[in-house]
Design a protein around this motif. Structure first.
Motif, PDB file in Angstrom:
ATOM      1  N   ASN A  53      -1.088 -10.716   8.561  1.00  0.00           N
ATOM      2  CA  ASN A  53      -1.998  -9.618   8.822  1.00  0.00           C
ATOM      3  C   ASN A  53      -3.451 -10.097   8.789  1.00  0.00           C
ATOM      4  O   ASN A  53      -3.840 -10.839   7.880  1.00  0.00           O
TER       5      ASN A  53
ATOM      6  N   TRP B  54     -18.133   3.424   7.546  1.00  0.00           N
ATOM      7  CA  TRP B  54     -17.615   2.654   8.688  1.00  0.00           C
ATOM      8  C   TRP B  54     -18.077   3.377   9.950  1.00  0.00           C
ATOM      9  O   TRP B  54     -17.900   4.586  10.085  1.00  0.00           O
TER      10      TRP B  54
ATOM     11  N   MET C 144      -6.901 -11.934  -1.323  1.00  0.00           N
ATOM     12  CA  MET C 144      -5.996 -11.055  -0.598  1.00  0.00           C
ATOM     13  C   MET C 144      -5.378 -11.799   0.591  1.00  0.00           C
ATOM     14  O   MET C 144      -4.194 -11.683   0.864  1.00  0.00           O
TER      15      MET C 144
ATOM     16  N   GLN D 114       0.810  -1.211   0.000  1.00  0.00           N
ATOM     17  CA  GLN D 114       0.000   0.000   0.000  1.00  0.00           C
ATOM     18  C   GLN D 114       0.852   1.274   0.000  1.00  0.00           C
ATOM     19  O   GLN D 114       0.319   2.367  -0.127  1.00  0.00           O
TER      20      GLN D 114
ATOM     21  N   ASN E  91     -17.542  -2.310   2.886  1.00  0.00           N
ATOM     22  CA  ASN E  91     -16.577  -3.063   3.665  1.00  0.00           C
ATOM     23  C   ASN E  91     -16.761  -4.548   3.405  1.00  0.00           C
ATOM     24  O   ASN E  91     -17.871  -5.056   3.479  1.00  0.00           O
ATOM     25  N   VAL E  92     -15.656  -5.236   3.108  1.00  0.00           N
ATOM     26  CA  VAL E  92     -15.755  -6.675   2.892  1.00  0.00           C
ATOM     27  C   VAL E  92     -16.167  -7.388   4.179  1.00  0.00           C
ATOM     28  O   VAL E  92     -16.628  -8.516   4.157  1.00  0.00           O
ATOM     29  N   PHE E  93     -15.996  -6.711   5.281  1.00  0.00           N
ATOM     30  CA  PHE E  93     -16.303  -7.240   6.597  1.00  0.00           C
ATOM     31  C   PHE E  93     -17.751  -6.808   6.900  1.00  0.00           C
ATOM     32  O   PHE E  93     -17.989  -5.752   7.463  1.00  0.00           O
TER      33      PHE E  93
ATOM     34  N   ALA F  51      -6.698  -0.571   1.093  1.00  0.00           N
ATOM     35  CA  ALA F  51      -6.728  -1.996   0.752  1.00  0.00           C
ATOM     36  C   ALA F  51      -8.102  -2.387   0.222  1.00  0.00           C
ATOM     37  O   ALA F  51      -8.227  -3.133  -0.748  1.00  0.00           O
ATOM     38  N   GLY F  52      -9.136  -1.869   0.841  1.00  0.00           N
ATOM     39  CA  GLY F  52     -10.485  -2.247   0.469  1.00  0.00           C
ATOM     40  C   GLY F  52     -10.886  -1.719  -0.908  1.00  0.00           C
ATOM     41  O   GLY F  52     -11.464  -2.453  -1.707  1.00  0.00           O
ATOM     42  N   THR F  53     -10.572  -0.457  -1.186  1.00  0.00           N
ATOM     43  CA  THR F  53     -11.079   0.175  -2.405  1.00  0.00           C
ATOM     44  C   THR F  53     -10.001   0.538  -3.427  1.00  0.00           C
ATOM     45  O   THR F  53     -10.329   0.859  -4.566  1.00  0.00           O
TER      46      THR F  53
ATOM     47  N   HIS G  34       1.513  -9.215   4.734  1.00  0.00           N
ATOM     48  CA  HIS G  34       0.343  -8.346   4.847  1.00  0.00           C
ATOM     49  C   HIS G  34      -0.412  -8.472   3.529  1.00  0.00           C
ATOM     50  O   HIS G  34      -0.224  -7.679   2.607  1.00  0.00           O
ATOM     51  N   PHE G  35      -1.234  -9.492   3.428  1.00  0.00           N
ATOM     52  CA  PHE G  35      -2.064  -9.753   2.249  1.00  0.00           C
ATOM     53  C   PHE G  35      -1.262 -10.065   0.993  1.00  0.00           C
ATOM     54  O   PHE G  35      -1.812 -10.045  -0.098  1.00  0.00           O
TER      55      PHE G  35
ATOM     56  N   MET H   4      -9.235 -12.429   7.771  1.00  0.00           N
ATOM     57  CA  MET H   4      -9.683 -11.852   6.501  1.00  0.00           C
ATOM     58  C   MET H   4      -9.673 -12.900   5.390  1.00  0.00           C
ATOM     59  O   MET H   4     -10.330 -12.738   4.361  1.00  0.00           O
TER      60      MET H   4
ATOM     61  N   TYR I 216     -11.378  -0.809  13.760  1.00  0.00           N
ATOM     62  CA  TYR I 216     -11.938   0.380  13.124  1.00  0.00           C
ATOM     63  C   TYR I 216     -13.343   0.652  13.638  1.00  0.00           C
ATOM     64  O   TYR I 216     -13.774   1.783  13.729  1.00  0.00           O
TER      65      TYR I 216
ATOM     66  N   ALA J 252      -8.420  -9.058  12.571  1.00  0.00           N
ATOM     67  CA  ALA J 252      -9.293  -7.929  12.249  1.00  0.00           C
ATOM     68  C   ALA J 252     -10.412  -7.999  13.277  1.00  0.00           C
ATOM     69  O   ALA J 252     -11.300  -8.833  13.189  1.00  0.00           O
TER      70      ALA J 252
ATOM     71  N   LYS K 257      -9.057   8.012   0.215  1.00  0.00           N
ATOM     72  CA  LYS K 257      -9.408   7.594   1.576  1.00  0.00           C
ATOM     73  C   LYS K 257      -8.129   7.646   2.410  1.00  0.00           C
ATOM     74  O   LYS K 257      -7.339   6.715   2.424  1.00  0.00           O
TER      75      LYS K 257
HETATM   76  P1  P53 Z   1      -9.040   0.399   3.967  1.00  0.00           P
HETATM   77  C1  P53 Z   1     -11.407  -3.977   5.365  1.00  0.00           C
HETATM   78  C2  P53 Z   1     -11.090  -4.285   4.074  1.00  0.00           C
HETATM   79  C3  P53 Z   1      -9.778  -4.574   3.731  1.00  0.00           C
HETATM   80  C4  P53 Z   1      -8.790  -4.578   4.694  1.00  0.00           C
HETATM   81  O1  P53 Z   1      -8.873  -0.458   5.288  1.00  0.00           O
HETATM   82  C5  P53 Z   1      -9.110  -4.276   5.994  1.00  0.00           C
HETATM   83  C6  P53 Z   1     -10.407  -3.945   6.332  1.00  0.00           C
HETATM   84  C7  P53 Z   1     -10.779  -3.518   7.703  1.00  0.00           C
HETATM   85  O2  P53 Z   1     -11.092  -4.481   8.570  1.00  0.00           O
HETATM   86  O3  P53 Z   1      -8.189  -4.357   6.934  1.00  0.00           O
HETATM   87  C8  P53 Z   1      -7.186  -3.435   7.263  1.00  0.00           C
HETATM   88  O4  P53 Z   1      -7.684   0.567   3.406  1.00  0.00           O
HETATM   89  C9  P53 Z   1      -5.899  -3.801   6.602  1.00  0.00           C
HETATM   90  C10 P53 Z   1      -5.204  -2.659   5.962  1.00  0.00           C
HETATM   91  C11 P53 Z   1      -6.208  -1.650   5.446  1.00  0.00           C
HETATM   92  C12 P53 Z   1      -7.005  -1.125   6.627  1.00  0.00           C
HETATM   93  O5  P53 Z   1      -7.706  -2.178   7.212  1.00  0.00           O
HETATM   94  O6  P53 Z   1      -9.933  -0.407   3.100  1.00  0.00           O
HETATM   95  O7  P53 Z   1      -5.022  -4.510   7.438  1.00  0.00           O
HETATM   96  O8  P53 Z   1      -4.360  -3.160   4.963  1.00  0.00           O
HETATM   97  O9  P53 Z   1      -5.652  -0.626   4.708  1.00  0.00           O
HETATM   98  C13 P53 Z   1      -7.991  -0.044   6.287  1.00  0.00           C
HETATM   99  O10 P53 Z   1      -9.629   1.692   4.378  1.00  0.00           O
END
Ligand code: P53
Length: 480
Positions: free
Chosen positions: A182, A350, A193, A21, A333-335, A432-434, A137-138, A186, A315, A241, A439
């Protein structure tokens, strides 16, 4: 200074990033291609990171933000100097596996890659910054995905072990805090990832995911064993996570659903911290008829080499219900989670819940009684810099202040053991998500946009000076 306002002496304040990243320089000095390189920004990203759309190479018509990211590969001295200026005690970063073993299955490492991180760690120590290193880390070398199918394949254990032995040997004396994977949970939500997995037509996805999970868990134990053998000073942590799952109502059906969702995540940490598969997981596999391959030796490795500490990202909390309506889901969010009507949301949907951090810290402490480390927390937001790149980011300061106070209460009033806190994306980096740059999480603004335009210039935001004071006063400047 009132004891109530301060953190314990030696508390490890800092910030966190991940190689893919921020580094960029994706082809430099012999680096090989990795899964994280071929995930573009845009509407297909989610399908790719979840293993539903196959993208094993760059394709026409897409933009791949990790190729250059924020070019930290060439800016690391400047960036670490800024971390030093803020007073960081620790800096969490990750190793790009394909810099060390470009294809992943070589016998000999790539010296240029090893040298890069050696220089980086030495730079940290110049400022009294202790590196905290995420081994993966992914990221996973593309060759291991194409040739072996990623972590579904047991062969990955051998390659990962070689990576770890190389790192622990080479960086002995330079690094003592390590994280094996990491956000290991996930893997279930974003398998490409988390484990380099792309599903084949008609295969049992649950079986593939849990087999990969088993391989990563054994790999994590092997790493812990090796780390301790090579240097007894090494401390190895797992990484979750996190974010407590609340039931939407006190209806026992909702409470039960929330418990199931928490189990999905704690499953990994139960193994890494306690050394064996929890019964609820074995029963789940039995119900689904999953056939997982594991040896006696695997199980004794898991048993004998548990982690020294538990790290996690936080988060937000989450919400679950037995009968959710699709409309209640939070976005982006994938979560997955339902919306919590009591909480505000970030621009990406979020939800913001500082008390949830105190709750999460207490739950994890109650469950494992091992020292904890918060290795990610922060607010992704759109910044509006002035002509000098200065950003008046009070929203970020407010978010972080509230979370820091919550963790201070967890330590001073509840008695949890917390070693440190590293905010996510202490310098702006790719999401990572988008895949967006827009962001932003940083104390340091980076001139770079979603389309890959910008000068890479770094500038200090208001939060830079604020965090410097937080660290200098060991949290006391936040007041009550
Ligand atoms: P971003 C969601 C989706 C992908 C990664 O996320 C995530 C999460 C949150 O639980 O995990 C971590 O960049 C990850 C980082 C990432 C950060 O959340 O989508 O360990 O790599 O950048 C924040 O806003």
């Amino acid at each position: 200074m009132s004891e109530k306002l301060s953190f314990p002496a030696g508390f490890l304040w800092g910030g966190a990033t991940a190689a893919n990243q921020c580094e960029g320089a994706y082809q430099e000095d012999g680096r090989g291609l990795a899964n994280v390189d071929v995930v573009p920004i845009g509407p297909d990203r989610l399908a790719i990171i979840t293993g539903r759309k196959k993208m094993f190479d760059f394709e026409e018509g897409y933009f791949y933000p990790a190729q250059e990211a924020i070019d930290m590969y060439h800016h690391f001295k400047e960036d670490i100097a800024l971390f030093g200026e803020m007073g960081f005690k620790t800096y969490r970063l990750s190793i790009a596996w394909s810099r060390i073993f470009p294809k992943g299955d070589e016998l000999e490492p790539n010296e240029a890659g090893l040298k890069f991180y050696e220089d980086l760690f030495k730079e940290c120590h110049k400022y009294g910054i202790e590196p905290l290193v995420t081994i993966t880390h992914f990221d996973c070398p593309m060759h291991l995905i194409k040739e072996y199918g990623g972590w579904r394949n047991r062969k990955l254990l051998e390659f990962y072990e070689r990576l770890c032995r190389t790192l622990f040997t080479r960086y002995k004396g330079l690094v003592k805090y390590w994280l094996t994977f990491n956000e290991i949970n996930m893997l279930l939500h974003a398998p490409f990832m988390g484990a380099g997995i792309c599903f084949e037509e008609g295969e049992n996805e649950e079986e593939v995911k849990f087999q990969a999970a088993h391989h990563e868990l054994v790999a994590s134990s092997l790493a812990t064993k090796l780390a301790h053998e090579i240097d007894p000073e090494n401390k190895v942590g797992c990484m979750l996570a996190a974010g407590q799952c609340y039931p939407r109502t006190c209806n026992p059906e909702d409470v039960w659903q929330a418990m199931q969702e928490d189990h999905e995540n704690f499953f990994f940490i139960d193994v890494q911290a306690r050394g064996e598969y929890p019964n609820y997981a074995k029963k789940y596999w039995e119900r689904l008829g999953l056939k997982l391959q594991m040896t006696e030796e695997d199980l004794s490795l898991l048993k004998e080499h548990t982690v020294d500490f538990i790290s996690f990202s936080y988060y937000s909390s989450r919400v679950a219900a037995a009968n959710p309506e699709a409309s209640e889901e939070t976005e982006g969010n994938v979560f997955a989670s339902l919306k919590n009507p009591y909480l505000p949301s970030s621009e990406w949907g979020w939800q913001i819940d500082p008390l949830g951090l105190r709750i999460t810290l207490n739950i994890i402490w109650d469950r494992y009684q091992k020292p904890m480390f918060i290795v990610e927390n922060g607010l992704g937001a759109i910044d509006h810099p002035d002509e000098n790149g200065y950003v008046e980011d009070d929203y970020r300061i407010d978010y972080l202040a509230a979370h820091i106070k919550a963790m201070r209460q967890a330590i001073n009033e509840d008695g949890v053991v917390l070693w440190g806190y590293t905010t996510w994306g202490c310098i702006d980096l790719v999401s990572a998500g988008t895949g967006e740059m827009k962001k932003r999480y940083g104390f340091i603004y980076v001139d770079r946009d979603n389309e890959g335009k910008g000068s890479f210039k770094r500038s200090k935001k208001k939060s830079f000076y604020w965090y410097k004071d937080v660290i200098a006063s060991n949290g006391a400047c936040l007041g009550d």
